[in-house]
Motif scaffolding. Structure first.
Motif, PDB file in Angstrom:
ATOM      1  N   TYR A 154       9.304 -12.832  -0.140  1.00  0.00           N
ATOM      2  CA  TYR A 154       9.255 -12.851  -1.617  1.00  0.00           C
ATOM      3  C   TYR A 154       9.520 -14.218  -2.224  1.00  0.00           C
ATOM      4  CZ  TYR A 154       7.753  -8.187  -2.171  1.00  0.00           C
ATOM      5  OH  TYR A 154       6.952  -7.080  -2.153  1.00  0.00           O
ATOM      6  N   LEU A 155       9.961 -15.196  -1.428  1.00  0.00           N
ATOM      7  CA  LEU A 155      10.051 -16.560  -1.939  1.00  0.00           C
ATOM      8  C   LEU A 155       8.741 -17.296  -1.669  1.00  0.00           C
ATOM      9  CD1 LEU A 155      12.035 -18.380  -3.426  1.00  0.00           C
ATOM     10  CD2 LEU A 155      12.855 -19.200  -1.218  1.00  0.00           C
ATOM     11  N   ALA A 156       8.265 -17.238  -0.414  1.00  0.00           N
ATOM     12  CA  ALA A 156       7.045 -17.963  -0.035  1.00  0.00           C
ATOM     13  C   ALA A 156       5.781 -17.245  -0.513  1.00  0.00           C
ATOM     14  CB  ALA A 156       6.994 -18.122   1.482  1.00  0.00           C
ATOM     15  N   ALA A 157       5.809 -15.931  -0.539  1.00  0.00           N
ATOM     16  CA  ALA A 157       4.638 -15.110  -0.895  1.00  0.00           C
ATOM     17  C   ALA A 157       3.396 -15.533  -0.107  1.00  0.00           C
ATOM     18  CB  ALA A 157       4.382 -15.137  -2.398  1.00  0.00           C
ATOM     19  N   ALA A 158       3.520 -15.543   1.221  1.00  0.00           N
ATOM     20  CA  ALA A 158       2.404 -15.921   2.096  1.00  0.00           C
ATOM     21  C   ALA A 158       1.380 -14.791   2.222  1.00  0.00           C
ATOM     22  CB  ALA A 158       2.938 -16.298   3.477  1.00  0.00           C
ATOM     23  N   ASP A 159       1.817 -13.557   2.041  1.00  0.00           N
ATOM     24  CA  ASP A 159       0.924 -12.397   2.205  1.00  0.00           C
ATOM     25  C   ASP A 159       0.263 -12.047   0.863  1.00  0.00           C
ATOM     26  OD1 ASP A 159       0.584  -9.963   4.363  1.00  0.00           O
ATOM     27  OD2 ASP A 159       0.419  -9.259   2.274  1.00  0.00           O
ATOM     28  N   PRO A 160      -1.025 -11.701   0.894  1.00  0.00           N
ATOM     29  CA  PRO A 160      -1.704 -11.347  -0.367  1.00  0.00           C
ATOM     30  C   PRO A 160      -1.059 -10.146  -1.071  1.00  0.00           C
ATOM     31  CG  PRO A 160      -3.129 -10.929   1.552  1.00  0.00           C
ATOM     32  CD  PRO A 160      -1.941 -11.698   2.042  1.00  0.00           C
ATOM     33  N   GLY A 161      -0.497  -9.220  -0.288  1.00  0.00           N
ATOM     34  CA  GLY A 161       0.173  -8.067  -0.895  1.00  0.00           C
ATOM     35  C   GLY A 161       1.419  -8.487  -1.666  1.00  0.00           C
ATOM     36  N   THR A 162       2.216  -9.393  -1.093  1.00  0.00           N
ATOM     37  CA  THR A 162       3.411  -9.896  -1.785  1.00  0.00           C
ATOM     38  C   THR A 162       3.017 -10.638  -3.062  1.00  0.00           C
ATOM     39  OG1 THR A 162       4.330 -10.303   0.418  1.00  0.00           O
ATOM     40  CG2 THR A 162       5.574 -11.163  -1.450  1.00  0.00           C
ATOM     41  N   ARG A 163       1.957 -11.447  -2.956  1.00  0.00           N
ATOM     42  CA  ARG A 163       1.513 -12.194  -4.150  1.00  0.00           C
ATOM     43  C   ARG A 163       1.093 -11.237  -5.261  1.00  0.00           C
ATOM     44  NH1 ARG A 163      -0.647 -15.641  -0.325  1.00  0.00           N
ATOM     45  NH2 ARG A 163      -2.785 -14.877  -0.500  1.00  0.00           N
ATOM     46  N   ALA A 164       0.361 -10.185  -4.889  1.00  0.00           N
ATOM     47  CA  ALA A 164      -0.088  -9.202  -5.891  1.00  0.00           C
ATOM     48  C   ALA A 164       1.106  -8.490  -6.525  1.00  0.00           C
ATOM     49  CB  ALA A 164      -1.036  -8.199  -5.244  1.00  0.00           C
ATOM     50  N   HIS A 165       2.099  -8.155  -5.702  1.00  0.00           N
ATOM     51  CA  HIS A 165       3.283  -7.454  -6.194  1.00  0.00           C
ATOM     52  C   HIS A 165       4.070  -8.342  -7.166  1.00  0.00           C
ATOM     53  CE1 HIS A 165       7.286  -5.230  -5.128  1.00  0.00           C
ATOM     54  NE2 HIS A 165       6.818  -4.870  -6.296  1.00  0.00           N
ATOM     55  N   ARG A 166       4.294  -9.595  -6.773  1.00  0.00           N
ATOM     56  CA  ARG A 166       5.032 -10.524  -7.645  1.00  0.00           C
ATOM     57  C   ARG A 166       4.284 -10.753  -8.954  1.00  0.00           C
ATOM     58  NH1 ARG A 166       7.416 -15.862  -4.934  1.00  0.00           N
ATOM     59  NH2 ARG A 166       5.598 -16.541  -6.132  1.00  0.00           N
ATOM     60  N   ALA A 167       2.964 -10.892  -8.875  1.00  0.00           N
ATOM     61  CA  ALA A 167       2.160 -11.142 -10.084  1.00  0.00           C
ATOM     62  C   ALA A 167       2.256  -9.946 -11.037  1.00  0.00           C
ATOM     63  CB  ALA A 167       0.706 -11.413  -9.708  1.00  0.00           C
ATOM     64  N   TRP A 168       2.233  -8.740 -10.476  1.00  0.00           N
ATOM     65  CA  TRP A 168       2.346  -7.526 -11.297  1.00  0.00           C
ATOM     66  C   TRP A 168       3.703  -7.470 -12.006  1.00  0.00           C
ATOM     67  CZ3 TRP A 168       5.724  -3.297 -10.543  1.00  0.00           C
ATOM     68  CH2 TRP A 168       5.465  -2.190 -11.352  1.00  0.00           C
ATOM     69  N   LEU A 169       4.769  -7.766 -11.273  1.00  0.00           N
ATOM     70  CA  LEU A 169       6.107  -7.759 -11.867  1.00  0.00           C
ATOM     71  C   LEU A 169       6.209  -8.795 -12.991  1.00  0.00           C
ATOM     72  CD1 LEU A 169       8.136  -7.562  -8.538  1.00  0.00           C
ATOM     73  CD2 LEU A 169       8.376  -5.917 -10.424  1.00  0.00           C
ATOM     74  N   ARG A 170       5.664  -9.972 -12.724  1.00  0.00           N
ATOM     75  CA  ARG A 170       5.796 -11.085 -13.665  1.00  0.00           C
ATOM     76  C   ARG A 170       4.928 -10.873 -14.908  1.00  0.00           C
ATOM     77  NH1 ARG A 170       5.432 -15.273  -9.937  1.00  0.00           N
ATOM     78  NH2 ARG A 170       3.203 -15.084 -10.243  1.00  0.00           N
ATOM     79  N   ALA A 171       3.732 -10.354 -14.718  1.00  0.00           N
ATOM     80  CA  ALA A 171       2.784 -10.215 -15.832  1.00  0.00           C
ATOM     81  C   ALA A 171       3.373  -9.369 -16.952  1.00  0.00           C
ATOM     82  CB  ALA A 171       1.474  -9.606 -15.343  1.00  0.00           C
ATOM     83  N   GLU A 172       4.086  -8.317 -16.581  1.00  0.00           N
ATOM     84  CA  GLU A 172       4.640  -7.422 -17.598  1.00  0.00           C
ATOM     85  C   GLU A 172       6.074  -7.803 -17.949  1.00  0.00           C
ATOM     86  OE1 GLU A 172       2.863  -5.243 -19.099  1.00  0.00           O
ATOM     87  OE2 GLU A 172       1.112  -5.031 -17.799  1.00  0.00           O
ATOM     88  N   GLY A 173       6.668  -8.730 -17.188  1.00  0.00           N
ATOM     89  CA  GLY A 173       8.047  -9.147 -17.441  1.00  0.00           C
ATOM     90  C   GLY A 173       9.035  -7.999 -17.356  1.00  0.00           C
ATOM     91  N   TRP A 174       8.827  -7.102 -16.372  1.00  0.00           N
ATOM     92  CA  TRP A 174       9.671  -5.912 -16.267  1.00  0.00           C
ATOM     93  C   TRP A 174      11.143  -6.279 -16.109  1.00  0.00           C
ATOM     94  CZ3 TRP A 174       6.895  -2.303 -18.030  1.00  0.00           C
ATOM     95  CH2 TRP A 174       5.572  -2.111 -17.653  1.00  0.00           C
TER      96      TRP A 174
END
Ligand code: ZN
Length: 252
Positions: free
Chosen positions: A110-130
């Protein structure tokens, strides 16, 4: 029941159950052939906002199956805003491996976000600012001799751990070792050191959530060597206990 679930069919059924329970199901990414799903339901004035996730390790099916069972029985409290992410590593679940098909341990990514799934998950969390009051991650452990948990942060100064352990003990053994996963532990609660070298640069999901999105992060672990039905029951009992404690802490 097989220990390896077939992700696409399982997720399609989860989405149908979520829809029937009044959730909106969003696909925030796609890994191989399988979607990354987040089920969301929000009342107008929610008492709290709670996040539940499972299946970030593909060889840990009990958490995913527990969330599916809760959705099927429409367990989710209507006064609370919910996000339910039942399977964060569908490619690993299909193969029965801890890692994703890229060979990455997503719960250290979750720091490096090397996996596309992790990147998608982080982007989803960030986009809505949950911002959550509470996040719960459901895991399993091949080495443990019973249920245990990690608690990161607090809920208005209150710790939930001891009471969760007390409730879960009715359905499964508790791992009462003085060391679990190499960390000091007591009565089923693990206390990693503040500056934890194992995860300093390899953040688990819950560390990322605690840093950016939640006040309290709980990680629940069931023992993989036990029968699957018992592990599912343990996760359900733990989530039930958390809900009771969370509502009490809100005076509700
Ligand atoms: Zn795990």
């Amino acid at each position: 029941m097989s220990d390896v679930l077939e992700p696409e069919a399982w997720l399609a059924r989860f989405a149908r159950d979520a829809d029937a329970a009044g959730f909106r199901v969003a696909e925030f990414g796609r890994v191989g052939g399988a979607p990354l799903l987040a089920a969301e339901r929000r009342p107008a004035k929610p008492l709290m906002h709670i996040y539940l996730s499972a299946g970030i390790h593909g060889d840990e099916p009990a958490g995913t199956l527990a969330l599916g069972a809760l959705m099927e029985r429409r367990w989710f409290d209507g006064a609370i805003a919910w996000h339910v992410l039942p399977l964060l590593n569908p490619s690993g679940m299909a193969a029965g491996t801890r890692e994703s098909r890229e060979g990455i341990d997503l719960n250290r990514d979750y720091l490096a976000a090397a996996d596309p799934g992790t990147r998608a998950h982080r982007a989803w969390l960030r986009a809505e600012g949950w911002r959550y009051d509470l996040t719960l991650a459901l895991h399993e452990d091949w080495e443990s001799r019973g249920f245990y948990l990690y608690e990161l942060g607090d809920n208005a100064g209150r710790c939930f751990g001891p009471e969760i352990v007390r409730d879960v003990e009715a359905v499964i053994a508790i791992d009462r070792a003085a060391q679990i996963d190499g960390y000091p532990a007591s009565d089923g609660q693990v206390f990693p050191p503040e500056d934890n070298p194992e995860i300093r640069d390899r953040w688990p999901e819950q560390l990322y959530l605690r840093e950016h999105h939640t006040r309290l992060a709980l990680t629940l672990e069931t023992p993989s060597a036990f029968p699957l039905a018992e592990r599912i029951a343990a996760h359900i009992r733990a989530v039930d206990a958390v809900m009771r404690l969370a509502r009490e802490s809100q005076g509700a």
